[in-house]
Enzyme design. Structure first.
Site, PDB file in Angstrom:
ATOM      1  N   LYS A 158       0.823  -1.201   0.000  1.00 42.96           N
ATOM      2  CA  LYS A 158       0.000   0.000   0.000  1.00 42.96           C
ATOM      3  C   LYS A 158       0.862   1.257   0.000  1.00 42.96           C
ATOM      4  O   LYS A 158       1.946   1.280   0.590  1.00 42.96           O
ATOM      5  CB  LYS A 158      -0.889   0.049   1.249  1.00 42.96           C
ATOM      6  CG  LYS A 158      -2.046  -0.933   1.271  1.00 42.96           C
ATOM      7  CD  LYS A 158      -2.894  -0.690   2.509  1.00 42.96           C
ATOM      8  CE  LYS A 158      -4.173  -1.498   2.495  1.00 42.96           C
ATOM      9  NZ  LYS A 158      -5.021  -1.184   3.683  1.00 42.96           N
ATOM     10  N   GLU A 200       1.080  -4.945   4.495  1.00 42.35           N
ATOM     11  CA  GLU A 200       0.011  -5.224   5.449  1.00 42.35           C
ATOM     12  C   GLU A 200      -0.561  -6.603   5.178  1.00 42.35           C
ATOM     13  O   GLU A 200      -0.638  -7.037   4.025  1.00 42.35           O
ATOM     14  CB  GLU A 200      -1.076  -4.157   5.309  1.00 42.35           C
ATOM     15  CG  GLU A 200      -2.186  -4.187   6.318  1.00 42.35           C
ATOM     16  CD  GLU A 200      -3.133  -3.004   6.126  1.00 42.35           C
ATOM     17  OE1 GLU A 200      -2.979  -1.987   6.831  1.00 42.35           O
ATOM     18  OE2 GLU A 200      -4.017  -3.089   5.247  1.00 42.35           O
ATOM     19  N   TYR A 202      -3.242  -9.308   4.407  1.00 41.55           N
ATOM     20  CA  TYR A 202      -4.566  -9.310   3.786  1.00 41.55           C
ATOM     21  C   TYR A 202      -5.453 -10.286   4.546  1.00 41.55           C
ATOM     22  O   TYR A 202      -5.160 -11.486   4.627  1.00 41.55           O
ATOM     23  CB  TYR A 202      -4.479  -9.718   2.312  1.00 41.55           C
ATOM     24  CG  TYR A 202      -5.836  -9.771   1.642  1.00 41.55           C
ATOM     25  CD1 TYR A 202      -6.480  -8.595   1.259  1.00 41.55           C
ATOM     26  CD2 TYR A 202      -6.482 -10.980   1.403  1.00 41.55           C
ATOM     27  CE1 TYR A 202      -7.732  -8.630   0.664  1.00 41.55           C
ATOM     28  CE2 TYR A 202      -7.731 -11.024   0.806  1.00 41.55           C
ATOM     29  CZ  TYR A 202      -8.346  -9.846   0.435  1.00 41.55           C
ATOM     30  OH  TYR A 202      -9.588  -9.890  -0.155  1.00 41.55           O
ATOM     31  N   LYS A 237     -15.071   0.863  -3.376  1.00 35.59           N
ATOM     32  CA  LYS A 237     -16.433   0.482  -3.035  1.00 35.59           C
ATOM     33  C   LYS A 237     -17.383   0.610  -4.225  1.00 35.59           C
ATOM     34  O   LYS A 237     -17.316   1.578  -4.981  1.00 35.59           O
ATOM     35  CB  LYS A 237     -16.926   1.350  -1.871  1.00 35.59           C
ATOM     36  CG  LYS A 237     -16.071   1.203  -0.619  1.00 35.59           C
ATOM     37  CD  LYS A 237     -16.233   2.365   0.336  1.00 35.59           C
ATOM     38  CE  LYS A 237     -15.212   2.290   1.456  1.00 35.59           C
ATOM     39  NZ  LYS A 237     -15.184   3.478   2.304  1.00 35.59           N
ATOM     40  N   ARG A 292     -11.534  13.330   6.155  1.00 28.34           N
ATOM     41  CA  ARG A 292     -12.272  14.253   5.280  1.00 28.34           C
ATOM     42  C   ARG A 292     -13.719  13.786   5.244  1.00 28.34           C
ATOM     43  O   ARG A 292     -14.083  12.778   5.844  1.00 28.34           O
ATOM     44  CB  ARG A 292     -11.664  14.316   3.869  1.00 28.34           C
ATOM     45  CG  ARG A 292     -11.168  12.988   3.296  1.00 28.34           C
ATOM     46  CD  ARG A 292     -12.241  12.154   2.723  1.00 28.34           C
ATOM     47  NE  ARG A 292     -11.734  10.891   2.155  1.00 28.34           N
ATOM     48  CZ  ARG A 292     -12.449   9.801   2.074  1.00 28.34           C
ATOM     49  NH1 ARG A 292     -13.674   9.764   2.544  1.00 28.34           N
ATOM     50  NH2 ARG A 292     -11.936   8.695   1.556  1.00 28.34           N
ATOM     51  N   VAL A 295     -17.073   9.705   1.612  1.00 27.19           N
ATOM     52  CA  VAL A 295     -17.590   9.635   0.248  1.00 27.19           C
ATOM     53  C   VAL A 295     -19.040   9.145   0.247  1.00 27.19           C
ATOM     54  O   VAL A 295     -19.848   9.546  -0.587  1.00 27.19           O
ATOM     55  CB  VAL A 295     -16.701   8.712  -0.616  1.00 27.19           C
ATOM     56  CG1 VAL A 295     -17.281   8.544  -2.017  1.00 27.19           C
ATOM     57  CG2 VAL A 295     -15.285   9.264  -0.701  1.00 27.19           C
ATOM     58  N   ARG A 338     -22.834   3.002  -6.651  1.00 27.92           N
ATOM     59  CA  ARG A 338     -22.027   3.947  -7.415  1.00 27.92           C
ATOM     60  C   ARG A 338     -22.212   3.678  -8.900  1.00 27.92           C
ATOM     61  O   ARG A 338     -21.869   2.594  -9.396  1.00 27.92           O
ATOM     62  CB  ARG A 338     -20.552   3.807  -7.054  1.00 27.92           C
ATOM     63  CG  ARG A 338     -20.187   4.340  -5.695  1.00 27.92           C
ATOM     64  CD  ARG A 338     -18.679   4.524  -5.607  1.00 27.92           C
ATOM     65  NE  ARG A 338     -18.255   4.779  -4.242  1.00 27.92           N
ATOM     66  CZ  ARG A 338     -17.012   5.062  -3.905  1.00 27.92           C
ATOM     67  NH1 ARG A 338     -16.069   5.103  -4.830  1.00 27.92           N
ATOM     68  NH2 ARG A 338     -16.692   5.285  -2.641  1.00 27.92           N
TER      69      ARG A 338
END
Length: 505
Positions: A158, A200, A202, A237, A292, A295, A338
């Site tokens: 990542k 990382e 999984y 997503k 933030r 989404v 989406r």
């Protein structure tokens, strides 16, 4: 309250910020690139400024100096970064602080910690909470192989400052390690990502759960109902629903407390989303904090009646939250699809082009957040999401039927979209049973849902009648050798008729 806000973003989120600013009586200015000369947000903003003379984002939406200069020239007293681009970049927040401009988000110090995944995991671990295993920095292939052996495959590579599911590569063996490391480095360089790479573990067949939150300067924190974000493609997503079918009440309460503790550890102010992975044994691991506006804010908003974007702006002005802190209870069930300009049959490849017709659905419990219009030319340079369909209903079943109705009404001509995929998904037994995990996109079943087939109504009617007959028989007796809920074509088409065409035979 601010008098004028500069929107340093584009597409659906820019349009959403403009709408909230109008609701609050705030004047607006926006920036745009040459490729976005006909974008929706520049048509509805009070003022629009073309920055950078290139089509990509480097010269415009991630050009900090141009954005600051434009804000000062326009007389804006704050900048809203939206999400993506510079929304999680502490350098923009610091530049705003230096220029005396409000930044609608956390301060630069908080953003530097929260915007870097390694630092965020270290902080969360320091307060005694579990994190996804692995955070070693990878500078070469030898270190990668050594750390992968410690964690055990599969692992993820990542970008430390990556966002939105980008710059993530899965590794299942040593053989692909060198190529994956070089490829990720190359992608980050092209995109202007300056952070390092870390490794990382999984976690297979996990549930991806996110808790949105708001935190004000007075120390009040409110946590919104959890969202199940497990249905993804390329770590991004596709469908989100809230609340979830996978959390027991006691586990939910524990995760709410974890979320509040994490927000306090960061001394957080503003809107955010805290993401976790929950394994099949119910173990919870902190994944990351998105410093933030979430989404999927629309899902949280329709479930609670709280406008997260407006509250984020109010918090940035120093105002306190006016509703109860703690956990907001969900009112019913919400779901978001989406709508991307992508070809599901071709591995969800983006398909920019002219939107000949864009006719979104409407009606009770249906909301569409969009960034395009009929006649708009989708450029090749940016995210492929053109709209989000959000529905809410009394129950999960009601929300699914309402989403099916909304997708049936939705017309997009000129470019391929993910609408046919969602139509297939919503009548699939695996999804209906709430069994989808983060590994779903790797299953053969997921690929079958990407196939678009037109079935004559007469044939679909016969299959629907057969489906109902079999379900009725199932209630009376079991059939040896048949696994109920398996995704056979008969059941998929039959359910599609009932859900998509609104017929119940």
């Amino acid at each position: 309250m601010y008098e004028k806000i500069l929107i340093a973003n584009r597409g659906e989120i820019a349009a959403g910020i403009l709408k909230s600013c109008r609701s609050l009586g705030i004047k607006t200015a926006c920036v745009y690139s040459e490729a976005d000369w006909d974008a929706l947000h520049i048509k509805i903003a009070d003022e629009a400024y073309c920055i950078g003379r290139g089509s990509g984002s480097k010269a415009s939406y991630i050009n900090i100096s141009e954005i600051i200069d434009t804000a000062l020239a326009s007389g804006a007293d704050a900048i809203h970064p939206g999400w993506g681009f510079l929304a999680e970049n502490h350098l923009l927040a610091r530049a705003c602080e230096d220029a005396g401009i409000g930044f609608i988000g956390p301060d630069s110090t908080t953003l530097e910690k929260a915007g870097r995944k390694i630092l965020a995991k270290e902080l969360v671990e320091s307060i005694g909470l579990p994190v996804v295993p692995g955070r070693a920095v990878i500078n070469d292939v030898e270190t990668l192989l050594s750390e992968a052996e410690k964690l055990g495959y599969p692992v993820l590579l990542k970008a430390d400052t990556g966002k939105g599911g980008r710059f993530i590569v899965r590794l299942d063996s040593d053989q692909a390690a060198a190529d994956a490391f070089r490829r990720l480095n190359r992608e980050m360089t092209i995109a202007g990502e300056t952070g390092g790479i870390f490794i990382e573990k999984y976690l297979e067949n996990a549930y991806h759960i996110e808790f949105p939150l708001l935190a004000d300067e007075q120390g009040n924190i409110v946590v919104f109902p959890e969202m199940n974000c497990s249905l993804q493609r390329r770590f991004q997503k596709l469908l989100v629903e809230s609340p979830t079918t996978v959390l027991e009440p006691s586990l939910r309460d524990s995760m709410v407390e974890m979320t509040i503790s994490i927000a306090r550890a960061f001394d957080y102010r503003g809107a955010a989303g805290v993401e976790y992975l929950v394994d099949t044994d119910g173990n919870v691991y902190f994944l990351e904090i998105n410093p933030r506006l979430p989404v999927e804010r629309g899902v949280a908003e329709v479930l609670t009646g709280v406008d997260m974007l407006e509250e984020q702006i109010r918090i940035s002005c120093g105002e306190a939250l006016e509703f109860n802190t703690g956990y907001l209870t969900a009112r019913g069930w919400a779901m978001e699809c989406r709508i991307n300009a992508e070809d599901p049959e071709n591995n969800f490849t983006p398909v920019p082009g002219n939107v000949v017709e864009f006719s979104p659905p409407g009606g009770t419990g249906i909301r569409v957040d969009a960034g395009v219009y009929s006649g708009y030319e989708i450029p090749i340079y940016y995210d492929s999401c053109i709209a989000k369909v959000i529905v809410n209903g009394r129950s999960r079943e009601n929300a699914i039927r309402r989403m099916a109705s909304a997708l049936r009404q939705f017309t997009v001509r000129g470019v391929s979209t993910t609408i046919p995929f969602f139509k297939n998904l919503l009548c699939n037994e695996y999804f209906l049973d709430g069994q989808v995990t983060t590994d779903f996109s790797q299953h053969e079943l997921f690929l079958s849902l990407c196939k678009v087939r037109d079935i004559p109504d007469e044939v679909a009617a016969i299959l629907a009648a057969l489906d109902i007959h079999v379900r009725h028989t199932k209630a009376k007796r079991s059939v040896s050798g048949f696994k109920w809920g398996s995704p056979g074509p008969v059941w998929g088409v039959a359910s599609r008729l009932n859900l998509m065409n609104g017929r119940n035979l």
